[in-house]
Design a protein around this motif. Sequence first.
Motif, PDB file in Angstrom:
ATOM      1  N   GLN A   8     -15.148  18.661 -14.798  1.00  0.00           N
ATOM      2  CA  GLN A   8     -15.389  18.270 -15.661  1.00  0.00           C
ATOM      3  C   GLN A   8     -16.913  19.010 -14.658  1.00  0.00           C
ATOM      4  N   VAL A   9     -18.522  19.046 -15.439  1.00  0.00           N
ATOM      5  CA  VAL A   9     -19.586  20.123 -15.526  1.00  0.00           C
ATOM      6  C   VAL A   9     -20.681  18.814 -16.089  1.00  0.00           C
ATOM      7  N   ILE A  10     -21.138  18.457 -14.497  1.00  0.00           N
ATOM      8  CA  ILE A  10     -22.257  17.240 -14.843  1.00  0.00           C
ATOM      9  C   ILE A  10     -22.957  17.668 -14.791  1.00  0.00           C
ATOM     10  N   LYS A  11     -23.847  17.052 -15.677  1.00  0.00           N
ATOM     11  CA  LYS A  11     -25.422  17.110 -15.651  1.00  0.00           C
ATOM     12  C   LYS A  11     -26.579  16.785 -14.519  1.00  0.00           C
ATOM     13  N   PRO A  12     -27.139  16.982 -13.597  1.00  0.00           N
ATOM     14  CA  PRO A  12     -27.360  16.837 -12.658  1.00  0.00           C
ATOM     15  C   PRO A  12     -28.771  15.660 -12.473  1.00  0.00           C
ATOM     16  N   ALA A  13     -29.039  15.294 -14.002  1.00  0.00           N
ATOM     17  CA  ALA A  13     -29.804  14.414 -13.966  1.00  0.00           C
ATOM     18  C   ALA A  13     -29.229  13.487 -14.193  1.00  0.00           C
ATOM     19  N   CYS A  14     -27.946  13.230 -14.244  1.00  0.00           N
ATOM     20  CA  CYS A  14     -26.556  12.397 -14.772  1.00  0.00           C
ATOM     21  C   CYS A  14     -25.834  12.278 -13.450  1.00  0.00           C
ATOM     22  N   PHE A  15     -25.849  12.837 -11.725  1.00  0.00           N
ATOM     23  CA  PHE A  15     -25.502  12.371 -10.733  1.00  0.00           C
ATOM     24  C   PHE A  15     -24.728  10.842 -10.682  1.00  0.00           C
ATOM     25  N   ARG A  47     -21.878  21.368  -6.756  1.00  0.00           N
ATOM     26  CA  ARG A  47     -22.000  19.606  -7.168  1.00  0.00           C
ATOM     27  C   ARG A  47     -22.182  19.932  -8.176  1.00  0.00           C
ATOM     28  N   ARG A  48     -22.221  20.392  -9.327  1.00  0.00           N
ATOM     29  CA  ARG A  48     -22.118  19.666 -10.647  1.00  0.00           C
ATOM     30  C   ARG A  48     -21.128  20.221 -11.229  1.00  0.00           C
ATOM     31  N   VAL A  49     -20.071  19.731 -10.738  1.00  0.00           N
ATOM     32  CA  VAL A  49     -18.419  19.822 -10.889  1.00  0.00           C
ATOM     33  C   VAL A  49     -18.158  18.913  -9.837  1.00  0.00           C
ATOM     34  N   HIS A  50     -16.863  18.616 -10.799  1.00  0.00           N
ATOM     35  CA  HIS A  50     -16.098  17.445 -10.647  1.00  0.00           C
ATOM     36  C   HIS A  50     -15.024  16.802 -10.918  1.00  0.00           C
ATOM     37  N   LEU A  51     -13.560  16.521 -10.327  1.00  0.00           N
ATOM     38  CA  LEU A  51     -12.247  16.732 -10.126  1.00  0.00           C
ATOM     39  C   LEU A  51     -11.666  15.139 -10.549  1.00  0.00           C
ATOM     40  N   PHE A  52     -11.434  14.530 -11.851  1.00  0.00           N
ATOM     41  CA  PHE A  52     -10.930  13.386 -11.668  1.00  0.00           C
ATOM     42  C   PHE A  52      -9.125  14.152 -11.033  1.00  0.00           C
ATOM     43  N   ILE A  53      -8.591  13.914 -10.314  1.00  0.00           N
ATOM     44  CA  ILE A  53      -7.026  13.274 -10.084  1.00  0.00           C
ATOM     45  C   ILE A  53      -6.684  12.920 -10.524  1.00  0.00           C
ATOM     46  N   GLU A  54      -5.675  12.567 -10.925  1.00  0.00           N
ATOM     47  CA  GLU A  54      -4.563  11.732 -10.966  1.00  0.00           C
ATOM     48  C   GLU A  54      -3.986  11.500 -11.083  1.00  0.00           C
ATOM     49  N   CYS A  55      -2.463  10.901  -9.939  1.00  0.00           N
ATOM     50  CA  CYS A  55      -1.287  10.807 -10.276  1.00  0.00           C
ATOM     51  C   CYS A  55      -0.708   9.227 -10.496  1.00  0.00           C
ATOM     52  N   TRP A  56       0.707   9.883 -11.295  1.00  0.00           N
ATOM     53  CA  TRP A  56       1.264   8.498 -12.185  1.00  0.00           C
ATOM     54  C   TRP A  56       2.483   8.065 -12.458  1.00  0.00           C
ATOM     55  N   LYS A  57       3.194   7.073 -12.607  1.00  0.00           N
ATOM     56  CA  LYS A  57       4.560   7.892 -12.286  1.00  0.00           C
ATOM     57  C   LYS A  57       5.211   7.744 -13.232  1.00  0.00           C
ATOM     58  N   ASP A  58       4.939   7.842 -14.433  1.00  0.00           N
ATOM     59  CA  ASP A  58       5.120   8.196 -15.669  1.00  0.00           C
ATOM     60  C   ASP A  58       4.141   8.531 -16.731  1.00  0.00           C
ATOM     61  N   ALA A  79     -19.072  11.798 -21.483  1.00  0.00           N
ATOM     62  CA  ALA A  79     -19.238  13.334 -22.332  1.00  0.00           C
ATOM     63  C   ALA A  79     -20.631  13.223 -22.446  1.00  0.00           C
ATOM     64  N   GLU A  80     -21.586  12.302 -23.046  1.00  0.00           N
ATOM     65  CA  GLU A  80     -22.588  12.870 -22.836  1.00  0.00           C
ATOM     66  C   GLU A  80     -23.464  13.239 -21.849  1.00  0.00           C
ATOM     67  N   MET A  81     -23.013  13.405 -20.448  1.00  0.00           N
ATOM     68  CA  MET A  81     -23.139  13.950 -18.952  1.00  0.00           C
ATOM     69  C   MET A  81     -22.722  14.964 -18.785  1.00  0.00           C
ATOM     70  N   PHE A  82     -21.951  15.387 -19.498  1.00  0.00           N
ATOM     71  CA  PHE A  82     -20.961  17.131 -19.192  1.00  0.00           C
ATOM     72  C   PHE A  82     -22.349  17.877 -20.050  1.00  0.00           C
ATOM     73  N   ASP A  83     -22.195  19.305 -18.801  1.00  0.00           N
ATOM     74  CA  ASP A  83     -22.779  20.298 -19.037  1.00  0.00           C
ATOM     75  C   ASP A  83     -22.324  21.665 -19.483  1.00  0.00           C
ATOM     76  N   ALA A  84     -20.739  21.091 -20.113  1.00  0.00           N
ATOM     77  CA  ALA A  84     -19.323  21.866 -20.285  1.00  0.00           C
ATOM     78  C   ALA A  84     -18.406  21.429 -21.138  1.00  0.00           C
ATOM     79  N   ASP A  85     -17.729  21.785 -21.734  1.00  0.00           N
ATOM     80  CA  ASP A  85     -16.513  21.093 -22.321  1.00  0.00           C
ATOM     81  C   ASP A  85     -15.564  20.765 -21.169  1.00  0.00           C
ATOM     82  N   GLU A  86     -15.107  19.733 -21.056  1.00  0.00           N
ATOM     83  CA  GLU A  86     -14.320  19.664 -20.112  1.00  0.00           C
ATOM     84  C   GLU A  86     -13.097  20.185 -20.372  1.00  0.00           C
ATOM     85  N   LEU A  87     -12.374  19.984 -19.432  1.00  0.00           N
ATOM     86  CA  LEU A  87     -10.506  21.042 -19.318  1.00  0.00           C
ATOM     87  C   LEU A  87      -9.845  20.092 -18.313  1.00  0.00           C
TER      88      LEU A  87
END
Length: 95
Positions: A8-15, A47-58, A79-87
Amino acid sequence: MIVTIAKQVIKPACFNRYHALAKELAEASRAEAGCVDYRSVQREDDRRVHLFIECWKDQNAIDLHCATGHFTRIVPQFAEMFDADELVTRYQVIV
């Protein structure tokens, strides 16, 4: 095990708001039975670029996660905080 990485690329005002919600989501998600790990990280050189890194059993654990109150309440707010499409990319752990 399944790993999901959401970039996710986050708008700085939303950090501040984003970080507070990400912390709440990560802590609640790590408490779920099928969660192996769940982290929110921020890129050091952009600092705008964030990742969620999730590990799930199944897949069942992911399905249950997506139906939790914390997920359905918090994720739509991002979604309203994104400065680009989420990947979002999923991986199958092989070793």
